[in-house]
Design a protein around this motif. Structure first.
Motif: not given
Length: 398
Positions: A52, A54-55, A36
């Motif tokens: 997010s 993950w971007w 995170g």
């Protein structure tokens, strides 16, 4: 990071690090996204809402892919990864592009020359100032916090740059020492080869000047005795001459062997003016008719004296080989600041033993010896005979 490890994982890593490093950074970016991590450059983000983590991979993974080419195109890759880092700085704020940028900057600084490193250092300083001013003027942070952000940025990337330059200079210094060691070894080898060659040439001269002359005299006297009708007195005289020449050759060989085995002593006695009479008598015993004329020659120095005597001895030996029974006129004089020696032969008959001669080596060595003293040497046929001439300056170079 750059320790030289023999074998094992270290050797494998050095062979495959061009892809292992980008793969490791990609894995790190994925792990950081999974944990995170995002928004580490929060004050610079232009996004209104959090996204997010993950971007962050959308920027980190292309940066890792570009890192595969960092050694082939370090500057191009550095520029492209810097752009990805700036986009990440203004959006997600992930850690992946930061790690890749540090790695690519390290490689670019490591591979760059002095001029390229100066350019990188100037750009790093300018980027630090720009980041500080951007944080101060375009974000909500205070001046102190903006200054701290600039210091952090400069410390992180400055340390990376300094490390790369230090490692590169250490390797350059190592290479310089290695090259100097190789040059010194090559110079020592050249000196050794030259020393060996000089020793060989010295031994060749001594063998020719002393031993070869005696051995050829033995062969010629033996041939002369065998080519005539038996005569007890003449044959004993020939045997006595052969014996004397053999003893002289044996003594010269023993001296040379002593020098070669123990490294002491001299190869042969240095010829002087007093030896001229003995050289002439040996030639007369071999059948020559010799007229010697030495005209008012002063002290010309040992090297010039030796050169003159060797010219006379070589010329007489050649007459014994190729013109037995010849009349030989020898003139040695000092004239016009030169020592001149002239040996002229007339008549004579070649010996069959001369077919096994030295192929002109003696005359060649005389020419080299006289040339080393700054003089001139010539030898060649004349009407009815042969002439050998040498001219050596009294003030010859050392």
């Amino acid at each position: 990071m750059h320790e030289q490890v023999e074998g094992g994982f270290g050797a494998w890593y050095r062979r495959h690090r061009w892809w292992a490093d980008p793969l490791g950074m990609a894995i790190l970016a994925v792990v950081m996204a999974g944990f995170g991590f995002r928004g580490i450059w929060g004050p610079f983000s232009i996004l209104q809402d959090p996204v997010s983590p993950w971007w962050a991979l959308a920027l980190a993974l292309p940066a890792c892919a570009l890192a595969l080419l960092k050694r082939r195109m370090p500057v191009t890759v550095l520029v492209l990864v810097t752009l990805l880092f700036v986009v990440d700085l203004l959006t997600v704020g992930g850690i992946g592009t930061l790690v890749v940028l540090l790695d690519v900057l390290w490689t670019a600084a490591f591979l760059a020359g002095p001029r390229g490193r100066r350019v990188l250092l100037i750009l790093l300083g300018a980027s630090t100032i720009v980041l500080f001013l951007a944080a101060w003027r375009f974000t909500e942070v205070s001046f102190a916090v903006a200054f701290l952000i600039g210091v952090q940025f400069g410390a992180i990337f400055g340390t990376d740059y300094w490390w790369a330059v230090a490692v590169s200079q250490a390797q350059e210094l190592t290479e310089l020492h290695r090259q100097r060691a190789e040059d010194a070894a090559a110079a020592a080898e050249r000196d050794r080869v030259e020393a060996v060659q000089r020793e060989r040439e010295a031994m060749a001269r001594e063998l020719h000047d002393v031993v070869a002359g005696h051995v050829m005299a033995m062969a010629i006297r033996a041939e002369a005795a065998l080519s005539t009708a038996p005569d007890r007195a003449r044959d004993r005289e020939a045997l006595q001459a052969v014996r004397d020449a053999g003893l002289d050759a044996h003594g010269a060989l023993r001296s040379m062997i002593s020098v070669l085995r123990r490294g002491d002593g001299t190869l042969a006695a240095t010829p002087r003016w007093a030896d001229l009479g003995g050289i002439v008598r040996e030639a007369e015993r071999a059948g020559l008719v010799v007229h010697l004329d030495v005209e008012d020659v002063g002290d010309v120095g040992a090297r010039r004296e030796q050169a003159v005597i060797r010219i006379v001895r070589e010329a007489l030996n050649n007459c014994i080989r190729h013109a037995g029974g010849a009349v030989v006129d020898i003139v040695v004089q000092e004239q016009d600041a030169e020592v001149r020696v002239e040996v002229r032969s007339h008549g004579g008959v070649a010996s069959r033993a001369a077919a096994h001669g030295d192929e002109g080596w003696g005359l060649q060595m005389l020419e080299e010896r006289v040339g080393a003293l700054g003089g001139a040497f010539s030898a060649g046929p004349t009407t009815g005979g042969w002439a050998v001439e040498g001219r050596i300056p009294v003030e010859a170079r050392a």
